[in-house]
Motif scaffolding. Structure first.
Motif, PDB file in Angstrom:
ATOM      1  N   ARG A 206       0.822  -1.206   0.000  1.00  0.00           N
ATOM      2  CA  ARG A 206       0.000   0.000   0.000  1.00  0.00           C
ATOM      3  C   ARG A 206       0.860   1.262   0.000  1.00  0.00           C
ATOM      4  O   ARG A 206       0.525   2.254  -0.663  1.00  0.00           O
ATOM      5  CB  ARG A 206      -0.921  -0.010   1.217  1.00  0.00           C
ATOM      6  CG  ARG A 206      -1.898  -1.194   1.220  1.00  0.00           C
ATOM      7  CD  ARG A 206      -2.552  -1.380   2.567  1.00  0.00           C
ATOM      8  NE  ARG A 206      -3.413  -2.572   2.606  1.00  0.00           N
ATOM      9  CZ  ARG A 206      -3.933  -3.061   3.709  1.00  0.00           C
ATOM     10  NH1 ARG A 206      -3.694  -2.495   4.871  1.00  0.00           N
ATOM     11  NH2 ARG A 206      -4.697  -4.144   3.662  1.00  0.00           N
ATOM     12  N   LEU A 207       1.957   1.212   0.735  1.00  0.00           N
ATOM     13  CA  LEU A 207       2.849   2.366   0.807  1.00  0.00           C
ATOM     14  C   LEU A 207       3.505   2.626  -0.544  1.00  0.00           C
ATOM     15  O   LEU A 207       3.580   3.774  -1.001  1.00  0.00           O
ATOM     16  CB  LEU A 207       3.919   2.109   1.871  1.00  0.00           C
ATOM     17  CG  LEU A 207       4.826   3.263   2.281  1.00  0.00           C
ATOM     18  CD1 LEU A 207       4.012   4.427   2.826  1.00  0.00           C
ATOM     19  CD2 LEU A 207       5.831   2.794   3.331  1.00  0.00           C
ATOM     20  N   PHE A 208       3.928   1.544  -1.192  1.00  0.00           N
ATOM     21  CA  PHE A 208       4.560   1.721  -2.502  1.00  0.00           C
ATOM     22  C   PHE A 208       3.555   2.209  -3.530  1.00  0.00           C
ATOM     23  O   PHE A 208       3.914   2.988  -4.419  1.00  0.00           O
ATOM     24  CB  PHE A 208       5.195   0.410  -2.978  1.00  0.00           C
ATOM     25  CG  PHE A 208       5.935   0.573  -4.272  1.00  0.00           C
ATOM     26  CD1 PHE A 208       7.187   1.177  -4.306  1.00  0.00           C
ATOM     27  CD2 PHE A 208       5.366   0.157  -5.465  1.00  0.00           C
ATOM     28  CE1 PHE A 208       7.856   1.359  -5.502  1.00  0.00           C
ATOM     29  CE2 PHE A 208       6.038   0.324  -6.674  1.00  0.00           C
ATOM     30  CZ  PHE A 208       7.290   0.934  -6.686  1.00  0.00           C
ATOM     31  N   ALA A 209       2.306   1.770  -3.422  1.00  0.00           N
ATOM     32  CA  ALA A 209       1.280   2.236  -4.364  1.00  0.00           C
ATOM     33  C   ALA A 209       1.128   3.757  -4.284  1.00  0.00           C
ATOM     34  O   ALA A 209       1.049   4.447  -5.309  1.00  0.00           O
ATOM     35  CB  ALA A 209      -0.049   1.558  -4.076  1.00  0.00           C
ATOM     36  N   ALA A 210       1.098   4.283  -3.058  1.00  0.00           N
ATOM     37  CA  ALA A 210       0.990   5.737  -2.880  1.00  0.00           C
ATOM     38  C   ALA A 210       2.243   6.427  -3.404  1.00  0.00           C
ATOM     39  O   ALA A 210       2.170   7.464  -4.071  1.00  0.00           O
ATOM     40  CB  ALA A 210       0.790   6.056  -1.396  1.00  0.00           C
ATOM     41  N   TYR A 211       3.381   5.856  -3.112  1.00  0.00           N
ATOM     42  CA  TYR A 211       4.672   6.377  -3.559  1.00  0.00           C
ATOM     43  C   TYR A 211       4.736   6.415  -5.079  1.00  0.00           C
ATOM     44  O   TYR A 211       5.099   7.436  -5.696  1.00  0.00           O
ATOM     45  CB  TYR A 211       5.756   5.473  -2.984  1.00  0.00           C
ATOM     46  CG  TYR A 211       7.183   5.927  -3.132  1.00  0.00           C
ATOM     47  CD1 TYR A 211       7.535   7.262  -3.319  1.00  0.00           C
ATOM     48  CD2 TYR A 211       8.212   4.986  -3.042  1.00  0.00           C
ATOM     49  CE1 TYR A 211       8.859   7.634  -3.424  1.00  0.00           C
ATOM     50  CE2 TYR A 211       9.542   5.356  -3.143  1.00  0.00           C
ATOM     51  CZ  TYR A 211       9.863   6.685  -3.329  1.00  0.00           C
ATOM     52  OH  TYR A 211      11.179   7.057  -3.430  1.00  0.00           O
ATOM     53  N   ASN A 212       4.343   5.327  -5.710  1.00  0.00           N
ATOM     54  CA  ASN A 212       4.370   5.212  -7.164  1.00  0.00           C
ATOM     55  C   ASN A 212       3.461   6.244  -7.824  1.00  0.00           C
ATOM     56  O   ASN A 212       3.846   6.898  -8.807  1.00  0.00           O
ATOM     57  CB  ASN A 212       3.942   3.796  -7.557  1.00  0.00           C
ATOM     58  CG  ASN A 212       4.019   3.550  -9.041  1.00  0.00           C
ATOM     59  OD1 ASN A 212       5.069   3.712  -9.658  1.00  0.00           O
ATOM     60  ND2 ASN A 212       2.902   3.153  -9.631  1.00  0.00           N
ATOM     61  N   GLU A 213       2.253   6.410  -7.278  1.00  0.00           N
ATOM     62  CA  GLU A 213       1.309   7.367  -7.856  1.00  0.00           C
ATOM     63  C   GLU A 213       1.808   8.801  -7.694  1.00  0.00           C
ATOM     64  O   GLU A 213       1.597   9.642  -8.571  1.00  0.00           O
ATOM     65  CB  GLU A 213      -0.068   7.198  -7.226  1.00  0.00           C
ATOM     66  CG  GLU A 213      -0.739   5.888  -7.635  1.00  0.00           C
ATOM     67  CD  GLU A 213      -2.176   5.767  -7.152  1.00  0.00           C
ATOM     68  OE1 GLU A 213      -2.618   6.615  -6.356  1.00  0.00           O
ATOM     69  OE2 GLU A 213      -2.865   4.824  -7.598  1.00  0.00           O
TER      70      GLU A 213
END
Length: 270
Positions: A206-213
Motif C-alpha cells: 500500500r505504501l509503494f502504491a501511494a509512492y508510485n502514484e
C-alpha cells in the motif's frame, strides 16, 4: 496444551479481578507463547478503538507497558498488536500515537536470556523504528499513506507540485524504515516474527502504491516545473528507482513466506 506461561495466566487473572477488560485483552494478546497474537484478542482491541467510552491513551499505554517486558516474545507481540491496531483500528488510535513526543524507545533492547533472544531482539529494534516512522509520517501529513484513496482521482495523483515535493520524501523515509527490517527467509523461524513480517508486507504494498502514484504525478508535471523543482524532482525519481530494487528483494522474501504458510495450511487443515 497452551503455550501461556504461569506469569501470563497470573497477569490475566489479576486483570479479571480488577475488571480491566482492555488490560486483560492486551495481556492475552502478548503472552510468552511463541506465536502471533490471537485474532480474537486483536479483534476485541480493534473494537475498543471505536468505542467512545474507551480511553485510547489508556489502551496505547497498556501496550507500551508490555514493551517494557524483558522477554523478546512479549515485546515483539506488543509491537505487532500496536501495528495491527494502527492498520485496522479506528483512526483516533494512530492520531494519538502521532501526537506523542516519543513512541517506542527500543533501540537498546536485548533479550540475552532466551532462545533466539539475540536474533529476535535485532528485529524488534528495527520493527519499533518502523512503527515510530509510521506514526511520524501521520504526524507530518495527517494521513496514513497506506489508507489513502488511490487511482487517477486519488490523493497522490491530484496533489499539487509543491505538496508532492514535500510529501514524497516523507513516504521515502517510511518505506526506508520498513525495508530496513531486512529479514531473509532463513530468519523467519517462528510465528511471532512471521506475524510482524506479514503486516510489514501489507504495508509495503500500500505504501509503494501511494509512492508510485506520487512519482507518476510528479513526472507528468516535470516539464512545467521551475528549475529548482526539476532538480528536486529528478533527485526524488532517482531515489524512487533505488527503492524499487530494495522493495523487489523484500517482496521475494514475502513470496517465500506466503508459499511456506500456504503449504503449512495444506498439510494442517483446520
Amino acid at each position: 496444551m497452551s503455550g501461556q506461561s504461569i506469569t501470563d495466566r497470573f497477569a490475566a487473572a489479576q486483570h479479571s479481578m480488577t475488571g480491566s477488560a482492555i488490560s486483560k485483552a492486551v495481556c492475552k494478546a502478548t503472552t510468552h507463547e511463541v506465536s502471533g497474537p490471537k485474532k480474537k484478542h486483536l479483534d476485541y482491541l480493534i473494537h475498543c478503538t471505536s468505542e467512545m467510552n474507551v480511553s485510547v491513551p489508556q489502551l496505547a499505554d497498556t501496550l507500551f507497558e508490555r514493551t517494557a517486558n524483558s522477554s523478546w516474545v512479549v515485546v515483539f507481540k506488543a509491537l505487532i498488536a500496536t501495528h495491527h491496531l494502527m492498520m485496522y483500528g479506528n483512526e483516533r488510535l494512530i492520531q494519538y500515537l502521532a501526537s506523542r513526543n516519543t513512541l517506542f524507545n527500543l533501540n537498546n533492547f536485548l533479550d540475552k536470556g532466551a532462545l533466539q533472544g539475540y536474533d529476535m531482539s535485532t528485529f524488534i529494534r528495527r520493527y519499533s523504528r518502523y512503527l515510530n516512522e509510521k506514526a511520524m509520517s501521520y504526524r507530518l501529513v495527517a494521513v496514513d499513506f497506506t489508507k489513502m484513496k488511490r487511482g487517477t482521482d486519488g490523493v497522490m495523483r491530484t496533489m499539487s507540485t509543491e505538496k508532492l515535493i514535500k510529501t514524497l520524501p516523507i513516504i521515502q523515509n517510511q518505506l526506508d524504515a520498513l525495508l530496513d527490517f531486512q529479514a531473509n527467509p532463513n530468519e523467519l523461524t517462528n510465528g511471532v516474527i512471521n506475524a510482524a513480517f506479514m503486516l510489514l508486507f501489507k504495508d509495503s504494498i500500500r505504501l509503494f502504491a501511494a509512492y508510485n502514484e506520487g512519482v507518476i504525478n510528479l513526472l507528468e508535471k516535470y516539464f512545467d516545473l521551475k528549475k529548482g523543482q526539476c532538480k528536486e524532482a529528478l533527485d526524488i525519481y532517482k531515489k524512487f528507482l533505488y527503492r524499487m530494487t530494495k522493495l523487489s528483494e523484500f517482496l521475494k522474501v514475502a513470496e517465500t513466506l506466503v508459499c511456506f504458510v500456504g503449504l503449512y495450511l495444506l498439510g494442517h487443515p483446520q
